[in-house]
Design a protein around this motif. Sequence first.
Motif, PDB file in Angstrom:
ATOM      1  N   TRP B  32      40.546  45.659  39.591  1.00 46.56           N
ATOM      2  CA  TRP B  32      40.585  44.291  40.128  1.00 46.56           C
ATOM      3  C   TRP B  32      40.052  43.280  39.121  1.00 46.56           C
ATOM      4  O   TRP B  32      38.977  42.702  39.283  1.00 46.56           O
ATOM      5  N   ALA B  34      41.328  40.087  36.266  1.00 43.97           N
ATOM      6  CA  ALA B  34      42.333  39.166  35.747  1.00 43.97           C
ATOM      7  C   ALA B  34      41.831  38.510  34.464  1.00 43.97           C
ATOM      8  O   ALA B  34      40.616  38.445  34.228  1.00 43.97           O
ATOM      9  N   TYR B  36      42.423  34.923  31.988  1.00 42.26           N
ATOM     10  CA  TYR B  36      42.930  33.557  31.965  1.00 42.26           C
ATOM     11  C   TYR B  36      42.764  32.968  30.567  1.00 42.26           C
ATOM     12  O   TYR B  36      41.838  33.323  29.841  1.00 42.26           O
ATOM     13  N   ALA B  43      43.441  23.014  32.967  1.00 45.42           N
ATOM     14  CA  ALA B  43      43.077  24.062  33.910  1.00 45.42           C
ATOM     15  C   ALA B  43      43.345  25.430  33.295  1.00 45.42           C
ATOM     16  O   ALA B  43      44.207  25.565  32.417  1.00 45.42           O
ATOM     17  N   PRO B  44      42.627  26.442  33.736  1.00 45.74           N
ATOM     18  CA  PRO B  44      42.931  27.813  33.276  1.00 45.74           C
ATOM     19  C   PRO B  44      44.349  28.210  33.670  1.00 45.74           C
ATOM     20  O   PRO B  44      44.908  27.717  34.646  1.00 45.74           O
ATOM     21  N   LEU B  46      46.707  31.741  34.329  1.00 46.39           N
ATOM     22  CA  LEU B  46      46.677  33.178  34.544  1.00 46.39           C
ATOM     23  C   LEU B  46      47.555  33.894  33.524  1.00 46.39           C
ATOM     24  O   LEU B  46      48.711  33.528  33.325  1.00 46.39           O
ATOM     25  N   TYR B  49      46.904  40.182  35.591  1.00 44.72           N
ATOM     26  CA  TYR B  49      46.233  40.507  36.841  1.00 44.72           C
ATOM     27  C   TYR B  49      46.245  42.015  37.048  1.00 44.72           C
ATOM     28  O   TYR B  49      47.052  42.724  36.419  1.00 44.72           O
ATOM     29  N   TYR B  87      38.972  33.901  29.594  1.00 41.89           N
ATOM     30  CA  TYR B  87      38.005  34.334  30.587  1.00 41.89           C
ATOM     31  C   TYR B  87      38.540  35.548  31.341  1.00 41.89           C
ATOM     32  O   TYR B  87      39.722  35.603  31.690  1.00 41.89           O
ATOM     33  N   GLN B  89      37.965  37.739  34.992  1.00 36.75           N
ATOM     34  CA  GLN B  89      37.516  37.491  36.367  1.00 36.75           C
ATOM     35  C   GLN B  89      37.621  38.773  37.156  1.00 36.75           C
ATOM     36  O   GLN B  89      38.663  39.416  37.158  1.00 36.75           O
ATOM     37  N   TYR B  91      37.681  40.481  40.902  1.00 35.15           N
ATOM     38  CA  TYR B  91      37.897  40.102  42.295  1.00 35.15           C
ATOM     39  C   TYR B  91      37.789  41.330  43.213  1.00 35.15           C
ATOM     40  O   TYR B  91      38.421  41.404  44.257  1.00 35.15           O
ATOM     41  N   TYR B  94      33.858  39.467  46.117  1.00 37.83           N
ATOM     42  CA  TYR B  94      33.835  38.037  45.846  1.00 37.83           C
ATOM     43  C   TYR B  94      34.553  37.794  44.521  1.00 37.83           C
ATOM     44  O   TYR B  94      35.579  38.431  44.247  1.00 37.83           O
ATOM     45  N   SER B  95      34.058  36.846  43.712  1.00 39.96           N
ATOM     46  CA  SER B  95      34.760  36.543  42.458  1.00 39.96           C
ATOM     47  C   SER B  95      33.744  36.118  41.420  1.00 39.96           C
ATOM     48  O   SER B  95      32.904  35.248  41.701  1.00 39.96           O
ATOM     49  N   PHE B  97      33.352  35.327  37.049  1.00 35.25           N
ATOM     50  CA  PHE B  97      33.997  35.189  35.745  1.00 35.25           C
ATOM     51  C   PHE B  97      33.058  35.634  34.623  1.00 35.25           C
ATOM     52  O   PHE B  97      31.829  35.525  34.746  1.00 35.25           O
ATOM     53  N   GLN B  99      31.720  34.896  30.677  1.00 38.14           N
ATOM     54  CA  GLN B  99      31.244  33.637  30.115  1.00 38.14           C
ATOM     55  C   GLN B  99      32.249  32.988  29.153  1.00 38.14           C
ATOM     56  O   GLN B  99      32.051  31.857  28.718  1.00 38.14           O
TER      57      GLN B  99
END
Lengths: 128, 106
Positions: B32, B34, B36, B43-44, B46, B49, B87, B89, B91, B94-95, B97, B99
């Motif tokens: 799980w 992803a 980015y 914006a980031p 994707l 995944y 980055y 992430q 999931y 919760y979620s 990221f 650094q």
Amino acid sequence: EVQLVESGGGLVKPGGSLRLSCAASSFAFNNAWMHWVRQAPGKGLEWVGRITNKGDGGTTDYAAPVKGRFTISRDDSTNTLYLQMNSLTTEDTAVYYCTTIPLGYCSTTRCFGYFQHWGQGALVTVSS
Amino acid sequence: DIQMTQSPSTLSASVGDRVTITCRASQSISSWLAWYQQKPGKAPKLLIYKASNLESGVPSRFSGSGYGTEFTLTISCLQPDDFATYYCQQYNSYSTFGQGTKVEIK
């Protein structure tokens, strides 16, 4: 093409409140699970919270730093997501993004998902 | 809470280089994860995944691998458009990221 457009950002004093909006279009917003992610100036990404669709209970979850101060809500009649922010501190200064996971990806509220579509962001500055 | 640690924080590379970024989770997150890409003021976006699945429209020079606690993002032949911050992430719970890893021009 999926569109997410945030608005409502601005300058607010510590202790104040602000409400962000995110207007969604070109997808089935009423079925979507929506999230807010923020990014402080020059820093990394931080998950803020999420709301499921009404069919899955409209459940909300929040990150620890904002729990009890921020509230996420939605209006499916206008395809709009909201983030109500109260008791703001300088630590809340950031660009706030609304984002969504793939439609139908999650079937339980333990599921969080990855962020497929993002808005352009709204800057919130908390300063005296 | 699950912590995500990326390395390196900054990477200097040239066009055509093969680049690898690592992301480690503080506990197992299965697949799980992803990745980015983010450019300044944007914006980031994707890229990957479920650890290794390429998002539609993303160039095939991007690939992801890993399971459990260790993951990698590889850019097989760096292009001028790839200079950005990346980055990871999780999931699984919760979620969270990482650094971020800034890929800059050498």
